[in-house]
Enzyme design. Structure first.
Site, short mmCIF file in Angstrom:
data_model
loop_
_atom_site.label_atom_id
_atom_site.label_comp_id
_atom_site.label_asym_id
_atom_site.label_seq_id
_atom_site.Cartn_x
_atom_site.Cartn_y
_atom_site.Cartn_z
N GLU A 85 0.80 -1.21 0.29
CA GLU A 85 -0.14 0.11 -0.03
C GLU A 85 0.81 1.23 0.05
O GLU A 85 0.78 2.04 1.09
CB GLU A 85 -0.93 0.02 1.07
CG GLU A 85 -1.64 -1.23 1.20
CD GLU A 85 -3.07 -1.22 2.29
OE1 GLU A 85 -2.87 -0.21 3.36
OE2 GLU A 85 -3.96 -2.00 2.33
N GLU A 103 -5.45 -8.62 1.01
CA GLU A 103 -6.05 -8.22 2.36
C GLU A 103 -7.55 -7.80 1.99
O GLU A 103 -7.92 -7.43 0.93
CB GLU A 103 -5.57 -6.82 2.90
CG GLU A 103 -4.29 -7.10 3.47
CD GLU A 103 -3.70 -5.66 4.07
OE1 GLU A 103 -4.41 -4.93 4.61
OE2 GLU A 103 -2.66 -5.60 4.13
C1 PNW Z 1 -4.28 -1.73 5.57
N1 PNW Z 1 -7.30 4.04 4.43
O1 PNW Z 1 -4.33 -0.35 6.05
C2 PNW Z 1 -2.98 -2.18 5.98
O2 PNW Z 1 -2.23 -2.86 5.08
C3 PNW Z 1 -3.09 -2.89 7.22
O3 PNW Z 1 -1.70 -3.01 7.92
C4 PNW Z 1 -4.05 -2.32 8.24
O4 PNW Z 1 -4.25 -3.01 9.47
C5 PNW Z 1 -5.22 -2.82 7.28
O5 PNW Z 1 -5.45 -2.18 6.14
C6 PNW Z 1 -6.73 -2.26 8.29
O6 PNW Z 1 -6.93 -0.87 8.39
C7 PNW Z 1 -5.12 0.76 5.53
O7 PNW Z 1 -7.47 4.95 5.20
C8 PNW Z 1 -4.97 1.90 6.34
O8 PNW Z 1 -7.88 4.05 3.24
C9 PNW Z 1 -5.89 3.10 6.03
C10 PNW Z 1 -6.48 2.87 4.84
C11 PNW Z 1 -6.60 1.82 4.01
C12 PNW Z 1 -5.82 0.80 4.30
#
Ligand code: PNW
Length: 440
Positions: free
Chosen positions: A164, A345
């Protein structure tokens, strides 16, 4: 029940900083997330990843849990400062030993490892030299990637460069919600370019090592959907899609940034060099897609909100499984050279409660089921999706939300480190076993 292809991989996912703990054990160097989480006010519950799920010491038990779920694939990340404390210079043999032991244990249980190189824990020493704003970091990253490929490339099924990069660029920089916490939108553009460049350099460096691992990248993605059919909402949604999704996809698969995004971005601090786009535009063996929700775009003020017919998660994210079918089909249409896709994920935060030793997380079961249906629909329409990894195996350190948000199939009582399978874990085991049985 939908029938997935016979070679479809079923898995669960984690990341190093979110589960390992043992922050200063055996020579691990500090990362930007140690610094960030120890800065007052940054993490909602004031917590940090010093101990987390103590996976560093409990990995045999955790691998046994994965095995008990009947899934055959596990996605995890390597903590760069654990194996190279400064991010350049000396390697830390004790750090490599941990991952080697983990891979041994996974092999013993017949679980296929999928490794991610960078899940946000940049060595602090590199941050002290500018981190992802410094072009030199891209070369350090490629060097680290090659070392991992040399040591582990024949022991893992795949290596993803970044997890990401949108988050690193826009949340680490931009809105400063994540480490290193720099609030400057113009800088986030330069960071995203360096992340993409480091991806390309790492792929090239790992190809020279010639291991058996498939090489790729993991992107978080969502369709940006207009609230109404008005020309303004539609145009705004297209621009949002260009700057968030196409911004990463187009350089990798087309060798250029999307013009629609460039037109409206503050490029004052943007520096690229002649060969960069060719380096980024390397063939890769797989694309990892992380999907949680859609983006809903309204130009009204106040903006229109989605109806959220299927509800919202404990993160406040709208549950919208169709968005996953949607974006997969759009990729198939937009890119002629797409490699196989893994859903690396997908998962739901639920305010889980342990009641009489059980966690009855029905909303999570419904969430996973609906998203698997959405993936299946995309496969039926010709998208080559090869696997699904639930996020996450365990409740863990949810970045700036600390331990307040729970994504796990397995409940973690942080006071005792006791693990308890939730109803969703039993459901997933059942689902996967039925899928695997059909194919025998
Ligand atoms: C992902 N957003 O994070 C990560 O890859 C993981 O480590 C995390 O625990 C999981 O999703 C759940 O949050 C994100 O704000 C964090 O769009 C924020 C966003 C998207 C993905």
């Amino acid at each position: 029940m939908n029938h997935f292809p016979h070679d479809f991989e079923w898995g669960v996912a984690t990341s190093a900083y979110q589960i390992e703990g043992a922050a200063s054990a055996d020579g691990r160097g500090p990362s930007i997330w140690d610094t960030f989480s120890h800065t007052p006010g940054k993490i909602i519950d004031g917590s940090n990843g010093d101990i987390a799920c103590d996976h560093y010491h409990r990995y045999p038990e955790d691998v046994d849990i994965i095995a008990s779920l009947g899934v055959k694939a596990y996605r995890f990340s390597v903590s760069w400062p654990r194996v190279q404390p400064l991010g350049y210079g000396a390697w830390n043999e004790k750090g490599f030993e941990f991952y080697s032991n983990l891979l041994d244990k996974l092999a013993e249980k017949n679980i296929t490892p999928h490794l991610t190189l960078y899940h946000w824990d940049l060595p602090q020493a590199l941050q002290d030299q500018g981190g992802w704003l410094n072009r030199d970091t891209t070369a350090h990253f490629a060097n680290y990637a090659a070392e991992i490929a040399r040591r582990f490339g024949n022991r893992v099924a795949s290596i993803a460069t970044h997890n990401e990069p949108w988050c690193t660029a826009n949340l680490g920089f931009g809105n400063a919600q994540f480490a290193p916490g720099v609030a400057d939108k113009a800088l986030s553009i330069q960071v995203s370019h360096h992340l993409l460049l480091s991806h390309g350099l790492a792929i090239k460096a790992m190809r020279r090592v010639a291991s058996s691992a498939k090489l790729g990248i993991v992107l978080n993605q969502w369709p940006a959907m207009p609230a109404t059919d008005s020309a303004r909402d539609v145009a705004e949604a297209e621009w949002e899609y260009a700057r968030s999704v196409q911004w990463f996809m187009d350089p990798i698969f087309k060798g250029r940034y999307p013009q629609k995004a460039l037109d409206r971005m503050d490029m004052s601090q943007f520096h690229t060099e002649a060969e960069d786009m060719n380096i980024i535009h390397q063939p890769i063996d797989f694309l990892g897609v992380n999907y949680y929700t859609r983006e809903f775009i309204s130009t009204d003020s106040p903006p229109k909100k989605p109806q959220a017919a299927m509800g919202v998660t404990d993160m406040g994210w709208e549950i919208y499984p169709l968005g996953l079918t949607d974006i997969l089909l759009r990729h198939k249409n937009d890119y002629t050279n797409l490699p196989p896709i893994y859903i690396t994920e997908n998962g739901m935060a639920v305010a889980d409660k342990l009641i009489d030793g059980e966690i009855d997380d029905q909303p999570r079961i419904a969430y996973v089921h609906a998203h698997l249906d959405a993936i299946h629909a995309a496969i039926e329409q010709g998208v080559n999706v090869k696997g699904y990894f639930y996020w996450s195996l365990l409740d863990n350190f949810e970045w700036n939300s600390g331990y307040a948000k729970r994504f796990g199939l397995v409940y973690v009582d942080y006071a005792t480190q006791q693990r308890t399978l939730k109803a969703s874990a039993h459901w997933y085991r059942n689902f996967v076993s039925q899928q695997l049985r059909k194919t025998e």
